[in-house]
Design an enzyme around this catalytic site. Sequence first.
Site, PDB file in Angstrom:
ATOM      1  N   SER A  69      -1.858   6.499   0.483  1.00  0.00           N
ATOM      2  CA  SER A  69      -2.225   7.585   0.189  1.00  0.00           C
ATOM      3  C   SER A  69      -3.881   7.541   0.782  1.00  0.00           C
ATOM      4  CB  SER A  69      -2.405   7.693  -1.611  1.00  0.00           C
ATOM      5  OG  SER A  69      -2.869   6.150  -1.982  1.00  0.00           O
ATOM      6  N   LYS A 123     -10.621   6.522  -4.967  1.00  0.00           N
ATOM      7  CA  LYS A 123     -12.310   5.997  -5.510  1.00  0.00           C
ATOM      8  C   LYS A 123     -13.229   6.463  -5.249  1.00  0.00           C
ATOM      9  CE  LYS A 123     -12.673   4.848  -0.133  1.00  0.00           C
ATOM     10  NZ  LYS A 123     -13.417   4.111   0.814  1.00  0.00           N
ATOM     11  N   SER A 156     -16.546  -2.504  -9.077  1.00  0.00           N
ATOM     12  CA  SER A 156     -18.112  -2.005  -8.251  1.00  0.00           C
ATOM     13  C   SER A 156     -18.854  -1.457  -9.314  1.00  0.00           C
ATOM     14  CB  SER A 156     -17.265  -0.333  -8.430  1.00  0.00           C
ATOM     15  OG  SER A 156     -18.524   0.030  -8.301  1.00  0.00           O
ATOM     16  N   ALA A 157     -20.233  -1.793  -8.258  1.00  0.00           N
ATOM     17  CA  ALA A 157     -21.838  -1.938  -9.207  1.00  0.00           C
ATOM     18  C   ALA A 157     -21.769  -0.570  -9.674  1.00  0.00           C
ATOM     19  CB  ALA A 157     -23.462  -2.301  -7.946  1.00  0.00           C
ATOM     20  N   THR A 158     -21.010  -0.312  -9.848  1.00  0.00           N
ATOM     21  CA  THR A 158     -20.189   1.570 -10.992  1.00  0.00           C
ATOM     22  C   THR A 158     -20.036   0.642 -12.450  1.00  0.00           C
ATOM     23  OG1 THR A 158     -19.663   3.897 -11.137  1.00  0.00           O
ATOM     24  CG2 THR A 158     -18.242   1.955 -11.153  1.00  0.00           C
ATOM     25  N   LYS A 167     -12.757   1.658 -13.410  1.00  0.00           N
ATOM     26  CA  LYS A 167     -13.348   0.188 -13.396  1.00  0.00           C
ATOM     27  C   LYS A 167     -14.071  -0.470 -14.494  1.00  0.00           C
ATOM     28  CE  LYS A 167     -12.430   0.193  -9.084  1.00  0.00           C
ATOM     29  NZ  LYS A 167     -11.559  -0.186  -8.029  1.00  0.00           N
ATOM     30  N   TYR A 177     -13.973   7.792 -12.466  1.00  0.00           N
ATOM     31  CA  TYR A 177     -13.540   6.634 -11.774  1.00  0.00           C
ATOM     32  C   TYR A 177     -14.309   5.483 -11.806  1.00  0.00           C
ATOM     33  CZ  TYR A 177     -14.835   3.571  -7.578  1.00  0.00           C
ATOM     34  OH  TYR A 177     -15.256   2.185  -6.859  1.00  0.00           O
ATOM     35  N   ASP A 214       0.625  -1.004  -0.052  1.00  0.00           N
ATOM     36  CA  ASP A 214       0.218  -0.412   0.144  1.00  0.00           C
ATOM     37  C   ASP A 214       1.250   1.079   0.258  1.00  0.00           C
ATOM     38  OD1 ASP A 214      -3.467   0.081   1.539  1.00  0.00           O
ATOM     39  OD2 ASP A 214      -2.177   2.312   1.049  1.00  0.00           O
TER      40      ASP A 214
HETATM   41  P1  NAD Z   1      -9.572   2.662   0.512  1.00  0.00           P
HETATM   42  O1  NAD Z   1      -9.155   3.825   0.078  1.00  0.00           O
HETATM   43  O2  NAD Z   1      -9.738   2.889   2.338  1.00  0.00           O
HETATM   44  O3  NAD Z   1      -8.328   1.640   0.220  1.00  0.00           O
HETATM   45  C1  NAD Z   1      -7.374   1.904  -0.650  1.00  0.00           C
HETATM   46  C2  NAD Z   1      -6.301   1.440  -0.305  1.00  0.00           C
HETATM   47  O4  NAD Z   1      -5.646   1.798  -1.559  1.00  0.00           O
HETATM   48  C3  NAD Z   1      -5.571   2.245   0.236  1.00  0.00           C
HETATM   49  O5  NAD Z   1      -5.585   1.764   1.485  1.00  0.00           O
HETATM   50  C4  NAD Z   1      -4.391   3.438  -0.901  1.00  0.00           C
HETATM   51  O6  NAD Z   1      -3.519   3.924   0.552  1.00  0.00           O
HETATM   52  C5  NAD Z   1      -4.287   2.012  -1.424  1.00  0.00           C
HETATM   53  N1  NAD Z   1      -3.636   2.635  -2.416  1.00  0.00           N
HETATM   54  C6  NAD Z   1      -4.227   4.188  -3.672  1.00  0.00           C
HETATM   55  N2  NAD Z   1      -3.797   3.739  -4.150  1.00  0.00           N
HETATM   56  C7  NAD Z   1      -2.632   2.901  -4.538  1.00  0.00           C
HETATM   57  C8  NAD Z   1      -1.368   2.523  -4.849  1.00  0.00           C
HETATM   58  N3  NAD Z   1      -1.352   3.136  -6.582  1.00  0.00           N
HETATM   59  N4  NAD Z   1      -0.392   2.069  -5.140  1.00  0.00           N
HETATM   60  C9  NAD Z   1      -0.378   1.573  -3.845  1.00  0.00           C
HETATM   61  N5  NAD Z   1      -1.534   1.705  -2.667  1.00  0.00           N
HETATM   62  C10 NAD Z   1      -2.818   2.441  -3.092  1.00  0.00           C
HETATM   63  O7  NAD Z   1     -10.431   2.344   0.180  1.00  0.00           O
HETATM   64  P2  NAD Z   1     -12.549   0.902   0.266  1.00  0.00           P
HETATM   65  O8  NAD Z   1     -13.234   1.424   0.226  1.00  0.00           O
HETATM   66  O9  NAD Z   1     -11.276  -0.041   0.937  1.00  0.00           O
HETATM   67  O10 NAD Z   1     -11.961   0.233  -1.502  1.00  0.00           O
HETATM   68  C11 NAD Z   1     -10.903  -0.695  -2.456  1.00  0.00           C
HETATM   69  C12 NAD Z   1     -11.469  -1.235  -3.034  1.00  0.00           C
HETATM   70  O11 NAD Z   1     -12.691  -1.529  -3.270  1.00  0.00           O
HETATM   71  C13 NAD Z   1     -11.501  -0.241  -4.346  1.00  0.00           C
HETATM   72  O12 NAD Z   1     -10.016  -0.198  -5.627  1.00  0.00           O
HETATM   73  C14 NAD Z   1     -12.175   0.590  -4.841  1.00  0.00           C
HETATM   74  O13 NAD Z   1     -12.300   1.362  -6.253  1.00  0.00           O
HETATM   75  C15 NAD Z   1     -13.297  -0.752  -4.437  1.00  0.00           C
HETATM   76  N6  NAD Z   1     -14.998  -0.312  -4.492  1.00  0.00           N
HETATM   77  C16 NAD Z   1     -14.531   0.376  -2.969  1.00  0.00           C
HETATM   78  C17 NAD Z   1     -16.493   0.884  -2.578  1.00  0.00           C
HETATM   79  C18 NAD Z   1     -16.705   1.694  -1.609  1.00  0.00           C
HETATM   80  O14 NAD Z   1     -17.588   1.977  -1.944  1.00  0.00           O
HETATM   81  N7  NAD Z   1     -15.557   1.575  -0.653  1.00  0.00           N
HETATM   82  C19 NAD Z   1     -17.414   0.276  -3.603  1.00  0.00           C
HETATM   83  C20 NAD Z   1     -16.662  -0.270  -4.817  1.00  0.00           C
HETATM   84  C21 NAD Z   1     -15.409  -0.471  -5.301  1.00  0.00           C
HETATM   85  C1  UD1 Z   2     -21.232   6.557  -4.976  1.00  0.00           C
HETATM   86  C2  UD1 Z   2     -20.688   6.628  -6.291  1.00  0.00           C
HETATM   87  C3  UD1 Z   2     -20.746   5.729  -6.985  1.00  0.00           C
HETATM   88  C4  UD1 Z   2     -19.548   4.243  -5.269  1.00  0.00           C
HETATM   89  C5  UD1 Z   2     -20.830   4.130  -4.552  1.00  0.00           C
HETATM   90  C6  UD1 Z   2     -19.283   3.344  -3.107  1.00  0.00           C
HETATM   91  C7  UD1 Z   2     -21.147   8.701  -6.554  1.00  0.00           C
HETATM   92  C8  UD1 Z   2     -22.740   9.177  -8.139  1.00  0.00           C
HETATM   93  N1  UD1 Z   2     -22.108   7.428  -7.074  1.00  0.00           N
HETATM   94  O1  UD1 Z   2     -22.856   5.395  -5.218  1.00  0.00           O
HETATM   95  O2  UD1 Z   2     -19.977   5.089  -7.840  1.00  0.00           O
HETATM   96  O3  UD1 Z   2     -19.590   2.933  -7.165  1.00  0.00           O
HETATM   97  O4  UD1 Z   2     -20.915   5.564  -3.971  1.00  0.00           O
HETATM   98  O5  UD1 Z   2     -18.608   4.060  -3.184  1.00  0.00           O
HETATM   99  O6  UD1 Z   2     -20.996   9.170  -6.112  1.00  0.00           O
HETATM  100  N2  UD1 Z   2     -26.893  10.131   0.517  1.00  0.00           N
HETATM  101  C9  UD1 Z   2     -27.175  10.878   0.557  1.00  0.00           C
HETATM  102  N3  UD1 Z   2     -26.954  11.674   1.508  1.00  0.00           N
HETATM  103  C10 UD1 Z   2     -25.507  12.402   1.745  1.00  0.00           C
HETATM  104  C11 UD1 Z   2     -24.445  10.959   0.787  1.00  0.00           C
HETATM  105  C12 UD1 Z   2     -25.237   9.962   0.156  1.00  0.00           C
HETATM  106  O7  UD1 Z   2     -28.731  11.623   0.342  1.00  0.00           O
HETATM  107  O8  UD1 Z   2     -24.518  13.294   2.112  1.00  0.00           O
HETATM  108  C13 UD1 Z   2     -27.746   8.917  -0.647  1.00  0.00           C
HETATM  109  C14 UD1 Z   2     -27.460   9.109  -1.937  1.00  0.00           C
HETATM  110  O9  UD1 Z   2     -28.195   9.892  -2.989  1.00  0.00           O
HETATM  111  C15 UD1 Z   2     -27.637   7.310  -2.360  1.00  0.00           C
HETATM  112  C16 UD1 Z   2     -27.272   6.901  -1.447  1.00  0.00           C
HETATM  113  O10 UD1 Z   2     -27.018   8.182   0.020  1.00  0.00           O
HETATM  114  O11 UD1 Z   2     -28.864   7.415  -2.759  1.00  0.00           O
HETATM  115  C17 UD1 Z   2     -25.830   6.196  -0.929  1.00  0.00           C
HETATM  116  O12 UD1 Z   2     -24.820   6.978  -1.474  1.00  0.00           O
HETATM  117  P1  UD1 Z   2     -23.784   6.615  -1.159  1.00  0.00           P
HETATM  118  O13 UD1 Z   2     -23.665   6.533  -0.147  1.00  0.00           O
HETATM  119  O14 UD1 Z   2     -22.789   8.016  -1.785  1.00  0.00           O
HETATM  120  O15 UD1 Z   2     -23.317   5.802  -2.465  1.00  0.00           O
HETATM  121  P2  UD1 Z   2     -24.102   5.610  -3.831  1.00  0.00           P
HETATM  122  O16 UD1 Z   2     -24.604   6.650  -4.312  1.00  0.00           O
HETATM  123  O17 UD1 Z   2     -25.081   4.638  -4.057  1.00  0.00           O
END
Ligand code: NAD
Ligand code: UD1
Length: 336
Positions: A34, A84, A124-126, A152, A148, A31
């Site tokens: 960052s 992310k 991601s579901a995105t 993915k 972002y 890691d």
């Molecule tokens: P996070 O930011 O807590 O963890 C990501 C880690 O990667 C961090 O510790 C960061 O320091 C490290 N990192 C970033 N760029 C790097 C690089 N170039 N080299 C080495 N380390 C690096 O995020 P998270 O929520 O734990 O997410 C983990 C993964 O899951 C990510 O790829 C994210 O896109 C994906 N994801 C997260 C969510 C969510 O809602 N949290 C949803 C869908 C997918």
């Molecule tokens: C967001 C990202 C998505 C990412 C996902 C997980 C956007 C447009 N989409 O999705 O790409 O994969 O996070 O990291 O940013 N909400 C509020 N108030 C807030 C925050 C959120 O009402 O302050 C609502 C949102 O409108 C949504 C729900 O809560 O309806 C969930 O939001 P969030 O946690 O940001 O997740 P996603 O929208 O699913």
Amino acid sequence: MSLLITGGTGYIGSHAVVELLNAGDDVVIVDNLSNSSTKSLDRVEHITGKRPIFIKADICDKAAMESVFREHDISAVIHFAGLKAVGESTQIPLSYYHNNVTGTIVLLEVMKQFSVKNLVFSSSATVYGENNLSPLIETMPTSATNPYGQTKLMIEHILFDLAKSDPQWSIISLRYFNPIGAHHSGLIGENPNGIPNNLLPFVSQVAVGRLQQLSVFGDDYDTIDGTGVRDYIHVVDLALAHLKAVTALSKVDGCIAINVGTGNGTSVLQIVNKFKEISGVDVPYQISPRRPGDIATVFAKADLANEFLGWQAERNLDDMIRDTWRWQSQNPNGFE
Ligand code: NAD
Ligand code: UD1
């Protein structure tokens, strides 16, 4: 043999590391810190009694990644490392494409060089974009609406092409829905920098008094109460899906994408009310305009994870909120 965990000090990665260590796996974390700190390693050690090997390195740094593979006998990689934040990705797209896409290409090149062709990727579901109706199924067409999400999607395309080019690769791309919650010990959890973008960190920071009130983005969607509906999944259930995925790699020829969700939708106001009920703390909110790019309802069809990985979510919404609150109230300023 060890598992290489990129991004293993982050939110989801640290929970996966706990479950892997508990299951007896040897773990090497890379890691660049960052978006995380080594304090999570202390907490992981506290929970499991074991300290994982940690290497501070950037996945974009090919020489550093080569030395990781030279010095450790790696059997498979779980690739969490990435940037992310959706909003930030629209401001600094080049950083996102470089870090996420180039970083993954460098990782894959080094894996190939060392003949390590087993990978679990954090998607991601995105990638389902805005045009599919829930429940979202793995066979639906994919698209992305922000940098972002594009990273993915591009990485998934790269993984499918790579696996097609060389049958020795076994790759599982896990499409996470909305991870929330924390380890039940309250020792590790989500620790976002600055003002949170996602719902649960925002709600819990309001509840703990760090933020004044929640803005509910829109109450005029076609949903149960007009607010957005999402498929929230406990981060420990998500972590456990990675253990199942690593085991299932042996039966994957090529690359397969699998949803990791519960299959249930919960609205913003249902979350707020559940949070109040469980924490006993008020969560003041105001209704605000819709957030650009949001859609009304997103939830998974989660059958493939059950059929292929033998995994299903076991923690319910009460568990998710209780564990979020325990983490936030015990650590009001995160790891600081
Ligand atoms: P996070 O930011 O807590 O963890 C990501 C880690 O990667 C961090 O510790 C960061 O320091 C490290 N990192 C970033 N760029 C790097 C690089 N170039 N080299 C080495 N380390 C690096 O995020 P998270 O929520 O734990 O997410 C983990 C993964 O899951 C990510 O790829 C994210 O896109 C994906 N994801 C997260 C969510 C969510 O809602 N949290 C949803 C869908 C997918
Ligand atoms: C967001 C990202 C998505 C990412 C996902 C997980 C956007 C447009 N989409 O999705 O790409 O994969 O996070 O990291 O940013 N909400 C509020 N108030 C807030 C925050 C959120 O009402 O302050 C609502 C949102 O409108 C949504 C729900 O809560 O309806 C969930 O939001 P969030 O946690 O940001 O997740 P996603 O929208 O699913």
